[in-house]
Design a protein around this motif. Structure first.
Motif, short mmCIF file in Angstrom:
data_model
loop_
_atom_site.label_atom_id
_atom_site.label_comp_id
_atom_site.label_asym_id
_atom_site.label_seq_id
_atom_site.Cartn_x
_atom_site.Cartn_y
_atom_site.Cartn_z
N UNK A 64 1.99 1.53 -6.29
CA UNK A 64 1.40 0.39 -5.61
C UNK A 64 2.50 -0.35 -4.84
N UNK A 65 2.51 -0.27 -3.50
CA UNK A 65 3.61 -0.88 -2.75
C UNK A 65 3.54 -2.41 -2.81
N UNK A 66 4.68 -2.99 -2.82
CA UNK A 66 4.79 -4.44 -2.84
C UNK A 66 4.49 -4.97 -1.44
N UNK A 67 3.74 -6.06 -1.35
CA UNK A 67 3.37 -6.62 -0.06
C UNK A 67 4.60 -7.05 0.73
N UNK A 68 5.56 -7.67 0.06
CA UNK A 68 6.77 -8.14 0.74
C UNK A 68 7.57 -6.97 1.28
N UNK A 69 7.68 -5.88 0.50
CA UNK A 69 8.40 -4.71 0.96
C UNK A 69 7.71 -4.09 2.16
N UNK A 70 6.38 -3.99 2.11
CA UNK A 70 5.67 -3.41 3.25
C UNK A 70 5.81 -4.29 4.48
N UNK A 71 5.82 -5.61 4.30
CA UNK A 71 6.00 -6.52 5.42
C UNK A 71 7.40 -6.35 6.02
N UNK A 72 8.40 -6.18 5.17
CA UNK A 72 9.75 -5.96 5.67
C UNK A 72 9.84 -4.65 6.44
#
Length: 113
Positions: A64-72
């Protein structure tokens, strides 16, 4: 004699309070010395201690990817696209300038003949 008995009792009470105070003071000093020793050890071995308390990565977190990581990652991708588009624009502009300079030099040569 009754007065002397009370006096002896007060002296023994004072002595027991004095002993308790000494023991408590010794305990406090020991706690302070141990705390200071642990603080010095922690400063020297900070990485070892942090490794002990660090949580190991769980297998479920990678699915499950982290939202902050995907935004970065999205921002990084946008920056890379802008950089590459800027490079392409600069290259094409230089190419156009070279073509224009070659066109001018050819036209000058033609007009002189």
């Amino acid at each position: 004699m009754g007065g002397h008995g009370v006096m002896a009792n007060e002296e023994s009470l004072d002595y027991s309070v004095h002993e308790a105070w000494n023991e408590a003071t010794n305990v406090y000093l020991l706690v302070i010395l141990v705390s200071f020793g642990l603080l010095m050890y922690a400063r020297k071995n900070k990485r070892k201690i942090m490794r002990i308390f660090a949580l190991p990565p769980t297998a479920g977190a990678t699915a499950e990817p982290n939202f902050y990581d995907s935004l970065q990652k999205v921002r990084l991708r946008q920056q890379l696209e802008m950089y590459s588009l800027g490079r392409i624009f600069n290259i094409t502009r230089k190419y156009d300038q070279q073509q224009q300079q070659q066109g001018h030099s050819e036209s000058v040569q033609l007009s002189m003949e």
